[in-house]
Motif scaffolding. Structure first.
Motif, PDB file in Angstrom:
ATOM      1  N   LEU A  14       0.773  -1.323  -0.003  1.00 32.65           N
ATOM      2  CA  LEU A  14       0.057   0.033   0.098  1.00 32.65           C
ATOM      3  C   LEU A  14       0.779   1.200  -0.023  1.00 32.65           C
ATOM      4  CD1 LEU A  14      -2.755  -1.084   2.401  1.00 32.65           C
ATOM      5  CD2 LEU A  14      -3.038  -0.396   0.131  1.00 32.65           C
ATOM      6  N   TYR A  15       1.825   1.154   0.792  1.00 39.21           N
ATOM      7  CA  TYR A  15       2.895   2.364   0.738  1.00 39.21           C
ATOM      8  C   TYR A  15       3.379   2.507  -0.648  1.00 39.21           C
ATOM      9  CZ  TYR A  15       7.249   5.033   1.732  1.00 39.21           C
ATOM     10  OH  TYR A  15       8.257   5.964   1.496  1.00 39.21           O
ATOM     11  N   LEU A  16       3.812   1.539  -1.437  1.00 41.00           N
ATOM     12  CA  LEU A  16       4.167   1.679  -2.780  1.00 41.00           C
ATOM     13  C   LEU A  16       3.141   2.345  -3.852  1.00 41.00           C
ATOM     14  CD1 LEU A  16       5.975  -1.610  -3.306  1.00 41.00           C
ATOM     15  CD2 LEU A  16       7.151   0.521  -2.853  1.00 41.00           C
ATOM     16  N   VAL A  17       1.994   1.868  -3.491  1.00 38.31           N
ATOM     17  CA  VAL A  17       0.791   2.204  -4.226  1.00 38.31           C
ATOM     18  C   VAL A  17       0.533   3.875  -4.063  1.00 38.31           C
ATOM     19  CG1 VAL A  17      -1.824   2.250  -4.749  1.00 38.31           C
ATOM     20  CG2 VAL A  17      -0.541   0.160  -4.451  1.00 38.31           C
ATOM     21  N   LEU A  18       0.947   4.148  -2.854  1.00 37.87           N
ATOM     22  CA  LEU A  18       0.620   5.477  -2.310  1.00 37.87           C
ATOM     23  C   LEU A  18       1.703   6.395  -3.173  1.00 37.87           C
ATOM     24  CD1 LEU A  18      -0.106   8.006  -0.615  1.00 37.87           C
ATOM     25  CD2 LEU A  18       1.449   7.142   1.282  1.00 37.87           C
ATOM     26  N   ARG A  19       2.893   6.113  -3.035  1.00 40.61           N
ATOM     27  CA  ARG A  19       4.160   6.671  -3.650  1.00 40.61           C
ATOM     28  C   ARG A  19       4.045   6.711  -5.037  1.00 40.61           C
ATOM     29  NH1 ARG A  19      10.016   6.606  -1.213  1.00 40.61           N
ATOM     30  NH2 ARG A  19       9.935   8.611  -2.581  1.00 40.61           N
ATOM     31  N   VAL A  20       3.432   5.684  -5.623  1.00 44.51           N
ATOM     32  CA  VAL A  20       3.266   5.644  -7.223  1.00 44.51           C
ATOM     33  C   VAL A  20       2.337   6.757  -7.645  1.00 44.51           C
ATOM     34  CG1 VAL A  20       2.171   4.478  -9.191  1.00 44.51           C
ATOM     35  CG2 VAL A  20       3.938   3.522  -7.742  1.00 44.51           C
ATOM     36  N   PHE A  21       0.998   6.823  -7.056  1.00 54.75           N
ATOM     37  CA  PHE A  21       0.131   7.735  -7.625  1.00 54.75           C
ATOM     38  C   PHE A  21       0.492   9.200  -7.125  1.00 54.75           C
ATOM     39  CE2 PHE A  21      -2.021   3.980  -8.213  1.00 54.75           C
ATOM     40  CZ  PHE A  21      -2.707   4.258  -9.525  1.00 54.75           C
ATOM     41  N   LEU A  22       1.149   9.444  -6.098  1.00 53.27           N
ATOM     42  CA  LEU A  22       1.621  10.857  -5.636  1.00 53.27           C
ATOM     43  C   LEU A  22       2.715  11.089  -6.645  1.00 53.27           C
ATOM     44  CD1 LEU A  22       2.354  10.580  -1.649  1.00 53.27           C
ATOM     45  CD2 LEU A  22       0.497  11.895  -2.995  1.00 53.27           C
TER      46      LEU A  22
END
Length: 402
Positions: A14-22
């Motif tokens: 989920l942290y990776l998903v957060l960073r990707v979309f940011l």
């Protein structure tokens, strides 16, 4: 050790998903705003003002943001700031629905966006160490940095086409990317924080004190700050795309994507093989490659050669990013992470945004090609001074020695 076990960690994913979309939203915004402002005014100085609007709020708020991140739930801080950014993008889409009428409104909204970003950087950096074990941290940094830069590769590439297809309506799409980031951070299980028994405003400066006294953290941050600030070419890409290479918005998207593509390639290599037996030496070799790539880009009138130079530009910068981030994470106690990462975010933002300000102002004053070549010379000088002065960093074998 294989990195596949990290992807079994739900919170890390989920942290990776957060960073990707940011990352997708930030890079797409940079492409869109730079294109629209230069298209409307044709003035390189207006591109420099974009950098100014990005850095001033971060400078003004970095002490406050670090203290808040160390004393408030970091997930909640991210939720609030993401909502602010999402509303900013929606407002941009609304006021630009009939085209660029007044660039002043764009700058005002960019200032609002940067106020939110002043809290995003320390928050997102401070959460990661609590999601993985200490032995996994360096590898998690490499994976996160690689995934993040993959998104920065896709963002400009896609933004170039979205600009061509949708023009100012692209800002609605950018706002939708932030909505996905909000969902990801909401689902994230926030790690427990180490807090002091008392909260005192005089503690806000402890991050600065820690960074200044650490013989590895401060030099690594300072090298990145001055090297990128003096050598950055990113703000000048719209000028190269329109006036020198004449490749249009699609070509600009490719040019914006190439540094990130180089970063992804370097990140994958480092994730698989590490920095080699001497991390400090690898850092300075990467800085030399970074300088050479700027010179090649500045002199090139061939589109393919410019893309190659930008690829090397991004790959060499990635070495610094991973090493510096690993040093900061491993050296910093949890109760200081917010304040130290606020300082780190300030250095990163200063290098990028002041680099944009310097690049745009220099191009307006002396012309775009001389501005790039002078910047390259200054970056090379930074590397030579750092090699001479930073003995501990130069001799560093591995970030785990911190």
């Amino acid at each position: 050790m294989s990195s596949s076990h990290l992807f079994k960690n739900r919170s890390f994913v989920l942290y990776l998903v957060l960073r990707v979309f940011l990352s997708l939203s930030v890079t797409s915004l940079a492409v869109a705003v730079g294109w629209h402002i230069y298209e409307a005014t044709g003035d390189a100085m207006d591109l420099a003002f974009i950098g100014l609007t990005q850095i001033v709020p971060i400078w003004a708020l970095f002490l406050v943001s670090g203290w808040v991140v160390d004393n408030a739930p970091r997930r909640r801080v991210l939720q609030v700031t993401i909502v602010v950014q999402m509303l900013t993008y929606c407002t941009l889409a609304w006021i630009l629905r009939d085209g660029v009428q007044d660039v002043g409104w764009i700058y005002l909204l960019l200032l609002s966006n940067s106020c939110a970003r002043a809290f995003v950087g320390p928050s997102i950096q401070s959460i990661l160490p609590g999601l993985v074990s200490k032995t996994e941290l360096s590898q998690a940094v490499s994976v996160a940095s690689t995934v993040w830069t993959t998104a920065t590769t896709v963002g400009p590439f896609v933004a170039g086409y979205l600009l061509h297809w949708f023009d100012v309506k692209v800002y609605w799409i950018i706002a939708s990317l932030m909505l996905v980031a909000f969902i990801a951070v909401t689902l994230l299980n926030e790690p427990a924080m180490v807090k002091k028994a008392q909260r005192e405003w005089r503690d806000v400066v402890q991050g600065i004190v820690f960074v200044w006294r650490n013989p590895l953290v401060f030099p690594s941050m300072a090298i990145d700050l001055f090297a990128v600030m003096m050598g950055s070419v990113m703000v000048l890409l719209p000028i190269y795309a329109m006036d020198i290479l004449q490749v249009g918005p699609e070509g600009l998207g490719y040019m914006r994507a190439m540094p990130a593509l180089g970063s992804v390639a370097a990140g994958l290599v480092i994730s698989r093989f590490g920095h080699g037996p001497h991390s400090g030496r690898a850092l300075f070799l990467a800085l030399a490659a970074f300088t050479i790539s700027i010179v090649i880009f500045g002199l090139s009138e061939l589109y393919w050669l410019s893309l190659l130079a930008l690829f090397i530009y991004g790959a060499s910068d990635m070495v610094s990013v991973i090493l510096r981030t690993s040093i900061v994470h491993l050296a910093t106690p949890d109760e200081l992470r917010g304040r130290v990462n606020a300082v780190n975010s300030l250095f990163i933002a200063s290098s990028n945004e002041l680099g944009d300000l310097r690049g745009g102002a220099a191009a307006a004053w002396m012309g775009v090609v001389p501005a790039v070549l002078v910047g390259a010379a200054c970056t090379g000088g930074v590397g030579l001074i750092a090699w001479w002065r930073s003995k501990d960093l130069r001799r560093l074998k591995s970030a785990t020695e911190v």
